[in-house]
Design a protein around this motif. Structure first.
Motif, PDB file in Angstrom:
ATOM      1  N   TYR A  20       0.795  -1.229   0.000  1.00  0.00           N
ATOM      2  CA  TYR A  20       0.000   0.000   0.000  1.00  0.00           C
ATOM      3  C   TYR A  20       0.825   1.277   0.000  1.00  0.00           C
ATOM      4  O   TYR A  20       2.012   1.287   0.292  1.00  0.00           O
ATOM      5  CB  TYR A  20      -0.904   0.041   1.230  1.00  0.00           C
ATOM      6  N   GLN A  21       0.101   2.370  -0.264  1.00  0.00           N
ATOM      7  CA  GLN A  21       0.747   3.681  -0.268  1.00  0.00           C
ATOM      8  C   GLN A  21       1.157   4.115   1.140  1.00  0.00           C
ATOM      9  O   GLN A  21       2.212   4.699   1.334  1.00  0.00           O
ATOM     10  CB  GLN A  21      -0.222   4.714  -0.857  1.00  0.00           C
ATOM     11  N   GLU A  34       0.892   2.714  -5.500  1.00  0.00           N
ATOM     12  CA  GLU A  34       1.666   3.919  -5.158  1.00  0.00           C
ATOM     13  C   GLU A  34       2.587   3.653  -3.965  1.00  0.00           C
ATOM     14  O   GLU A  34       2.670   4.465  -3.053  1.00  0.00           O
ATOM     15  CB  GLU A  34       0.722   5.081  -4.811  1.00  0.00           C
ATOM     16  N   THR A  54       5.255   6.421  -3.249  1.00  0.00           N
ATOM     17  CA  THR A  54       4.851   7.827  -3.359  1.00  0.00           C
ATOM     18  C   THR A  54       5.209   8.635  -2.115  1.00  0.00           C
ATOM     19  O   THR A  54       5.567   9.794  -2.203  1.00  0.00           O
ATOM     20  CB  THR A  54       3.336   7.916  -3.593  1.00  0.00           C
TER      21      THR A  54
END
Lengths: 314, 274, 213
Positions: free
Chosen positions: C86-87, C156, C159
């Motif tokens: 996960y981001q 992402e 990110t």
């Protein structure tokens, strides 16, 4: 004569931070507690019309600087050094008075918004007006009806623009933006940075906290690179755009090397933890130019028109 | 200046409060009736060395009566906390886990109970069950669950929808192991704090309806009875009859609050370092 | 004998929207990831990339269409061969668990893997709040590299990391993907990154029948 006064006033930085140290009182095992210094003797200044990007890995102290400027550090933090706002000491009381008026904060995520209040109402805050809110929403491309939505109904990009709009309800002279771009597409991120540029051109000072050096060096005037709670280099953004050779600190250069559009080469190793910092240069462990000189106190010095904390920089 | 360590301070608060409350409880519970015997020779004595809190119109020692009274209140409160917390747990978990109609039903019950002023509800139930010890205990016990039900429901929903719980299911974890490993450790601290914060409410409510005459009978050494009797003497300047039992009640309520709030701070992972 | 053409992780004719009268976010999406392939999914913010990723990883059910793994639906019980990273790594760990317990929730990675991942022994004894995003993300990657994992959906994942840590994390992940012949769906808004790490790039707006506004 009058002109001269105006000019001098303009030369006073909007914010200057002098030898700021922040430490946290943390629990270790059980009931024992320890004082951890997370920012070490940090100095920087920012003038009206400037965008200063604060770049660095998470845990390097970027957000702590922002929180210290805004006066929203947690209760177990203590600070040393001083801060001046337009030449006047920025005390905790002053911070409370200026926060949300002259000093605006753009937080990292919509989690800072009240999930149960429609965003239009929220952006207006206590002192804002409906007209200004409409104007700002129009300016940031938030379509009709956005003001009626709840924060959870916004996409990442819309949320970011709502947060910017709410920071601008009042005429701010200093804007602190904490990671305003992650999760945004390239176009939106550029647009957000363009918004900051416009604000700066209108006379604001903008502190842009980001881990995305790529965007930082395209938008900012100056970049301060943070590492383990110190600034290792403050240089004009054009040096970052020019490439590795123009930079002075090996960590700043490693940033450029790691960009996917450049070599995508990771620097080995990790940023040391507060409380377990090495003696001398904090970066030495990961540095290829390390030598005996790195073991002493490393002062900030001027090299090629910028400041760097490295004894080898030329 | 050396600041006192918060976590140590929290522990000290909790420790002192618990010792005091438990002390009063057991002292009252095992107190022989002779402790607050009628003695007309010593009636209406002001506080002094023989009787620390003075005596009442029948010459009963006010310290002993107050302790016994608080102890009786604590016993009622313990019953209330026990019963209400079980109801809250069952309702809250059911609503959160099964959702849909069951959730709506539980929310409806909560809204219904919270819609009626609490004191009115207490009096109604107590009256229906023929007042007395049985009435007041049942009334207090069966009306303290709605807030806690809401808390439990919200906590269970939030942890079940968290990314780490959803990831755990994807990693092949069974419902049981998710419940044991993730859900219970998350909900339990909040729940226990909620249960402890039920005590001051229950103590106050028991005292209130007894004071109003819908609760424990006049011959019982309850704090509500003591306070309502003392009303008659206050105009005669017998201030101690009201002051000391009142303060003891206040102290008991505040101490529960202190325990609850401090446990909250101790168990909250985010505030751990403050 | 399995049909070669159905091998891989395939999203077939996926449509999705929140609520009955809302606008479609995804409409008639077809996307296949073959083992060993790394597909970059790019598109502007709010175009439904993350929603599609969650559907493909089995976290969300599509209103129409289906997600097939080698021709059959994703298993409802037991370890899912399609795992997600996960981001925001800090949301994907239980704040009340120590890192060692978090790491070994599904399987026990050996010391060599931990060394490869750049996970320091000493971190295992810490709480999640005591690690940075990049360090946590390493744990979350190691956590899903179990032998049963066939596909990774990365939403992402770098990110929120600085570029040096981003390069470190991807170096690790690419090495692991190579070794285990994992298929990957890489959601990102960073074209330069997608070009670096993916074998194929798909623009979501181009395959999405729903109009993105």
């Amino acid at each position: 004569m009058g002109n001269k006064i105006v000019q001098e006033k303009e030369n006073v930085p909007v914010l200057s931070v002098e030898e700021l140290s922040v430490s946290f009182n943390m629990y270790q095992k059980g009931l024992r507690r320890e004082n951890l210094e997370v920012l070490h003797k940090l100095s920087l200044s920012i003038h009206a019309g400037e965008i200063l990007a604060v770049a660095g890995a998470s845990g390097s102290g970027k957000s702590i600087l922002a929180h210290a400027v805004l006066g929203i550090l947690p209760g177990n933090a203590s600070t040393r050094g001083r801060m001046l706002y337009k030449g006047q000491p920025l005390t905790e009381k002053e911070k409370r008075r200026l926060r949300g008026r002259e000093i605006a904060f753009i937080p990292q995520s919509v989690d800072y918004l009240d999930p149960l209040m429609r965003v239009g109402r929220q952006v207006m805050g206590v002192r804002g007006t409906k007209e200004r809110q409409r104007e700002l929403f129009g300016k940031y491309g938030l379509e009709e009806g956005t003001e009626k939505k709840f924060p959870s109904m916004l996409s990442g990009g819309m949320a970011r623009r709502v947060l910017i709009a709410s920071a601008l309800m009042e005429e701010a002279s200093l804007i602190v933006a904490d990671e305003p771009t992650p999760g945004l597409s390239k176009e939106l991120a550029e647009e957000t940075l363009q918004n900051f540029r416009e604000l700066a051109d209108a006379g604001c000072a903008v502190i842009l906290i980001t881990h995305d050096i790529d965007l930082a060096f395209r938008a900012a005037d100056k970049i301060a690179v943070f590492y383990a709670g110190t600034i290792v280099e403050i240089a004009p953004a054009k040096d970052f755009r020019a490439g590795k050779e123009a930079l002075r600190h090996p960590y700043s250069r490693a940033f450029l090397e790691a960009l996917p559009q450049n070599e995508f080469r990771p620097l080995k190793g990790f940023q040391p933890y507060a409380g377990k910092l090495p003696k001398g240069c904090l970066f030495a462990e990961r540095c290829s130019e390390r030598s005996g000189m790195c073991m002493g106190e490393i002062p900030m010095r001027k090299v090629r028109g910028a400041e760097v904390r490295c004894v080898h920089a030329r | 200046m050396k600041k006192c360590n918060t976590r140590t301070r929290v522990m000290i608060y909790i420790g002192f409060a618990s010792v005091y409350l438990l002390g009063i409880f057991f002292w009252g519970l095992f107190m022989p009736e002779s402790g607050y015997d009628v003695n007309y020779a010593d009636k209406l004595l002001p506080p002094g060395s023989g009787h620390l809190f003075g005596t009442d119109f029948m010459g009963r020692d006010m310290l002993m009566r107050s302790v016994k009274g608080i102890s009786v209140s604590l016993l009622t409160a313990a019953l209330a906390a026990g019963i209400s917390s079980v109801i809250a747990l069952a309702f809250g978990v059911t609503a959160a886990v099964f959702g849909g109609r069951l959730d709506s039903f539980v929310n409806w019950c909560v809204d219904l109970f919270m819609g009626i002023p609490h004191l009115v509800l207490l009096i109604l139930i107590s009256f229906m069950l023929g007042r007395g010890a049985k009435g007041v205990t049942a009334a207090v016990a069966f009306t303290h669950w709605p807030e806690l039900t809401r808390v439990v429901r919200a906590e269970v929903i939030s942890v079940r929808s968290s990314q780490y719980v959803r990831a755990a299911y994807k990693m092949g974890k069974s419902r049981f192991s998710v419940a044991w490993g993730h859900v219970i450790p998350h909900v339990l601290p909040v729940y226990l704090v909620g249960v402890i914060l039920l005590f001051p409410h229950a103590v106050m409510h028991e005292a209130s309806i007894t004071f109003l005459g819908f609760g424990l009978p006049a011959e019982e050494p309850a704090i509500g009875v003591i306070l309502s009797e003392s009303m008659k003497y206050i105009a005669m300047g017998k201030w101690w009859l009201m002051l000391f039992p009142g303060l003891m009640l206040l102290l008991a309520v505040m101490l529960f609050d202190i325990i609850g709030e401090n446990l909250k701070r101790l168990w909250n992972p985010d505030s751990g370092n403050e | 004998m399995q049909d070669k053409s159905s091998e891989g992780l395939a999203a077939g004719n996926i449509s999705f929207r929140y609520g009955k009268s809302a606008d479609w976010i995804l409409r008639g999406i077809n996307l296949t990831v073959k083992p060993g392939e790394r597909v970059g999914l790019i598109g502007p913010s709010g175009c439904g990339k993350s929603t599609l990723a969650r559907i493909i990883a089995g976290y969300e059910r599509p209103l129409e269409g289906e997600v097939l793994l080698n021709g059959s639906p994703l298993p409802k019980k037991g370890y899912c061969p399609v795992q997600m990273i996960y981001q925001h790594p800090e949301q994907a760990v239980n704040p009340r668990w120590k890192m060692e317990k978090i790491l070994c929730e599904a399987w026990t990675p050996d010391a060599e893997l931990l060394k490869d991942m750049g996970i320091e022994r000493e971190w295992l004894k810490r709480w999640p709040a005591e690690l940075s995003g990049g360090e946590l993300q390493r744990f979350l990657i190691a956590r899903v590299l179990g032998p049963q994992t066939r596909f990774l959906v990365c939403d992402e994942i770098s990110t929120m990391l600085d570029v040096i840590t981003q390069a470190q994390v991807w170096e690790i992940l690419l090495k692991a993907a190579e070794r285990q012949e994992l298929g990957m769906l890489v959601v990102t808004h960073n074209m330069a990154l997608a070009k670096r790490v993916c074998t194929r790039i798909v623009s979501l707006p181009e395959i999405n029948g729903a109009e993105y506004r």
